[in-house]
Structures are given as C-alpha cells and as structure tokens.
Design a protein around this motif. Structure first.
Motif, PDB file in Angstrom:
ATOM      1  N   PRO A   4     -89.271  31.513  59.258  1.00 21.77           N
ATOM      2  CA  PRO A   4     -89.030  30.060  58.537  1.00 21.77           C
ATOM      3  C   PRO A   4     -88.553  29.625  57.356  1.00 21.77           C
ATOM      4  N   ARG A 298     -81.280  27.776  60.489  1.00 22.22           N
ATOM      5  CA  ARG A 298     -82.556  28.419  61.353  1.00 22.22           C
ATOM      6  C   ARG A 298     -82.696  27.415  62.206  1.00 22.22           C
ATOM      7  N   PHE A 299     -82.250  27.268  62.907  1.00 14.88           N
ATOM      8  CA  PHE A 299     -81.981  26.022  64.311  1.00 14.88           C
ATOM      9  C   PHE A 299     -80.258  26.809  65.265  1.00 14.88           C
ATOM     10  N   THR A 302     -81.113  32.456  66.392  1.00 10.46           N
ATOM     11  CA  THR A 302     -81.401  33.437  67.791  1.00 10.46           C
ATOM     12  C   THR A 302     -80.539  32.489  68.242  1.00 10.46           C
ATOM     13  N   ARG A 304     -81.645  31.945  71.845  1.00 13.90           N
ATOM     14  CA  ARG A 304     -82.686  30.852  72.013  1.00 13.90           C
ATOM     15  C   ARG A 304     -82.664  29.388  71.222  1.00 13.90           C
ATOM     16  N   ALA A 305     -83.055  29.871  69.293  1.00 17.76           N
ATOM     17  CA  ALA A 305     -83.085  28.958  69.477  1.00 17.76           C
ATOM     18  C   ALA A 305     -81.382  28.011  69.030  1.00 17.76           C
ATOM     19  N   ASP A 308     -82.066  25.827  72.230  1.00 12.68           N
ATOM     20  CA  ASP A 308     -82.760  24.864  72.549  1.00 12.68           C
ATOM     21  C   ASP A 308     -82.446  23.891  71.440  1.00 12.68           C
ATOM     22  N   THR A 309     -80.988  24.299  70.366  1.00 12.04           N
ATOM     23  CA  THR A 309     -80.942  22.934  69.175  1.00 12.04           C
ATOM     24  C   THR A 309     -80.696  22.213  70.031  1.00 12.04           C
ATOM     25  N   GLU A 359     -73.585  30.414  65.941  1.00  7.96           N
ATOM     26  CA  GLU A 359     -74.608  32.085  67.262  1.00  7.96           C
ATOM     27  C   GLU A 359     -74.000  31.648  68.244  1.00  7.96           C
TER      28      GLU A 359
END
Length: 439
Positions: A4, A298-299, A302, A304-305, A308-309, A359
């Motif tokens: 990050p 950063r959000f 990936t 998964r990120a 979750d965002t 992403e």
C-alpha cells in the motif's frame, strides 16, 4: 503484491515500462483533442453546418447508438489480429472522420461520418484498456489509475484551450478546433507506432490451434486441458455471469451522468446555491481525480480487494445522494456546503468504481478471450450514456426522495455485484501469473 505504501505514492514507477509510459502519452494527446471537440461540437454543428437543435440531437443520438457496437467489435478483432496496428488503424479512422466533417453540411452525410467516428471512439477506448492490461500485467489497476489521471489532465487542457478559442466565436475557430481534434488522433497513431506489440495469450492459442489443424506441429494429447483450450475460445455472449456483471456495472457508471446532468440541473433548479458554484464543482471533481486516483488504485490491486471495495463504494453512493437531497433545504450556505459534500462523495465513488471495474472486468475474463470479454464490458459505459440521463432526470423530478431512492438503488447494485463476484470463487478470479508469448 505491491504494498500500500508504494501504491499511495503517485511518483512511483509507472507499470508497463517504456511502452506503458508511451501509451500514457497517447492517452494525454487523445484526450486533449477530445477536450477541444467535446466543448465545441454542438456549436460547430449549429454555426458551421447550420443544423437546427432537433437535427443536432438526432445526429448525436443516432451516431452514439451506432457507436455502441464499437467496444465488442474492437475487442473481438483484438483477439484475432495484432493489437498495435489495430489501434493505429482505429486512430487513423477517427482522424479521417473528424476531417470529413469539414467537407459537408448535409445531415445524412454528417450522420454517416459521425457514426464512423463514434465507432472509432468507443473501439479505441477498449483497445487502449486491453493494451494496458497486457503491458502492465498484475499492476494493471495502478496503471489504470495513472491512465485516468492523465486522461483527466488532457481533457482539462483541451477544454481550457477550447474555452480560450471560443472567446473569438467565429466559424473558422470552430473549424480549426475540429482540425486540432483530428491532429490529436494522428499524433496518437504515430505515438502508438513507437510502442511494442504486447504479449497476447488469446492469439497464441489461436495460432497453436491453426498449426495443429494444418499438421505443422504436433498437438496435445486428446482430452487434455491444452487440447480443449485450443479448440474453441470462450464466448462472452454465452457467459451469463459476465453479462450480469456488465449489466450491473452499467448502473454503477451512473456517477458520470450525475456530474454531467444531475448535479448541475439540481443545483440551479432545486437549491438556493449560487449558479456560479456549478462549474466549480466540476473543477473539484477533476482536481480530486487527478490528485487521488493513483492512491485509490490500492482498492483494485487484486480481485479480492476490488470485491471488498464494493461495500465502501455503496456507502459513497449513499452519502452523495443524501447530500444532494439535503441541499434542497436550508439557507444558501447550507445548500452550498451540501453540494460540495455531494460532489466530493460522488467523486470518491467514481474513483473507487474505476479501480474496482478495471480489475474485475479483466479478472473475470478468460485469458484466451480477453479482448472479446473486455469489448462486451465496454458496453456498460455505452449503455449508461444512453440510459443515464433518463435515470438522473427521473431522480430530479421526484425531488429529494428521488435522490435517496437513486442512492439506495446504486448501493443495492453494489451489494448484488459483490454477491455475483463472490459466487464465482477466488480461483476463477485469479489472474494467470504466466503470460504466453506470441513469438
């Protein structure tokens, strides 16, 4: 995985190496031209071609509808031919279409020319995204953040140049701005020629299958994974999950219509805020994107990120809609403050969604048909541009309650998309770590 702290620094190394930096320059030059034309298109058709308001609306609506075919067509071709010359060709077509507008005032011919240009514009967008996906690899979310920052900067430069030119306001000025738009596409094509052809998994699979069919090289064992991969590429039009994801993403792109139509109309018709605030809110949006889109990468670093965002994205949509509803009540200063909060919240939503969409649209696409899948995903923005104004004006017509329902609807779609992506599983969302060369 990139940490990050590194992602938060916009001055860190740009992903994709030299070709990545060159493609960012292509984006900047392209958007400068688009800023010149976007700010003056209606004026050009009014004063240089003599079209009526109804004719201009018809011209832009029909050509825009035809342009919707650009993303899937461009993505499909990108899985079958080298990407760099295809992108150069599309830029050249855009340049020719822009220059061709100078040659006629006939509505029918203008419609044909504008439709060709619209196809090129939409195809160029998905092809540029695909190029970035291939050259940036696992750092594609951060690259996209740089790309959006550069694109916003280019739009600002082009818009400012157009605003300065419009102080003269003569027909030759409108014509020269259109020439500037065409020259930006030609410059983009020349810059693209300096970029290398990115590696493509889909084309090497196609080449392998062709070689096996002609007997020029031994094929894999029957029934093996490699054999099945070389027989038929996945079809995004038969992938109901990806189509559902694309449909939900079309809804989440509504922040674009909020800034272009919803916020300005609401501010001047339903609040006591000064009208001079409207352009400042749009400037605020642009400045925040330029400053913070790279840290926000950063959000979406990936799958998964990104998944979750979707929850904080829902919260940002709700906050923005609630602030718009609140802006209708209270004194002048309270309305102004609420509109600033709304613009900030929707800008945060815009940046979060950009990282998430970039992403997930790639991670959910099979590597062997990445172009075709991203082409289908490109329809999300095209659909939003057509249906978005209707959704936003409906919210305005319903008053403050309309904005609450609007925000709640966007939040619900965020939850539905998160459930849709979760059902697919982490394995299906993983991006292959090995890139297959064409050579």
């Amino acid at each position: 995985m990139t940490g990050p702290s590194r992602l938060a620094n916009p001055l860190t190394r740009i992903p994709g190496g030299r070709d990545g930096r060159r493609m960012l320059l292509v984006t900047f030059v392209d958007r400068v031209g688009s800023g010149l034309w976007g700010a003056t298109a209606a004026l050009y058709f009014t004063y240089a071609t003599g079209l009526t308001t109804a004719e201009i609306g018809f011209l832009l609506a029909v050509s825009g509808a035809i342009g919707i075919a650009g993303p899937p067509l461009g993505g499909l071709l990108a899985d079958r031919v080298p990407l760099r010359p295809l992108l150069v060709l599309v830029q050249a077509v855009r340049a020719v279409a822009s220059l061709a507008l100078l040659t006629t005032v006939d509505l029918r011919l203008l419609l044909v020319i504008q439709a060709i240009g619209s196809l090129g514009d939409r195809a160029s967008s998905v092809l540029t995204k695909l190029y970035a996906t291939r050259v940036a690899g696992p750092d594609r979310a951060r690259y996209q953040a740089f790309n959006r920052t550069v694109a916003n900067s280019g739009w600002a430069v082009g818009g400012l140049a157009a605003a300065a030119a419009l102080t003269v306001g003569t027909v030759p000025v409108y014509q020269w701005l259109l020439v500037g738009d065409a020259l930006s596409f030609l410059a983009s094509a020349l810059l693209t020629l300096r970029c290398a052809e990115p590696l493509s998994h889909s084309r090497v699979v196609t080449h392998t299958a062709t070689a096996q069919e002609t007997g020029t090289r031994p094929g894999p064992e029957p029934g093996s994974a490699r054999a099945s991969a070389t027989t038929r590429a996945p079809n995004p039009w038969r992938d109901r999950r990806y189509l559902a994801y694309t449909a939900s993403d079309a809804v989440l792109f509504l922040d674009d219509s909020v800034f272009k139509i919803g916020l300005p109309l609401w501010a001047v018709t339903a609040t006591s805020a000064p009208h001079q605030l409207v352009p400042l809110l749009l400037v605020l949006n642009n400045v925040l994107v330029v400053l913070f889109q790279v840290p926000f990468a950063r959000f979406g670093a990936t799958p998964r990120a990104a998944r979750d965002t979707l929850l904080p994205l829902a919260a940002a949509f709700l906050a923005g809609a609630a602030a718009l509803a609140a802006s209708a009540a209270g004194a002048r200063w309270a309305a102004t403050a609420a509109l600033i909060v709304a613009a900030t919240a929707f800008t945060v939503a815009e940046m979060l969604h950009a990282a998430v969409s970039w992403e997930l649209s790639v991670a959910l696409a099979p590597p062997t048909a990445q172009g075709a899948y991203l082409g289908v995903h490109g329809l999300a923005q095209a659909i939003q541009r057509s249906a978005g104004p209707l959704a936003v004006t409906a919210a305005i017509a319903a008053g403050p309650v309309g904005w609450i329902v609007f925000g709640a609807g966007l939040a619900a779609v965020c939850g539905a998309q998160r459930h849709l992506v979760t059902d697919r599983g982490d394995g299906a969302l993983s991006v292959p770590s090995v890139t297959v060369s064409e050579h």
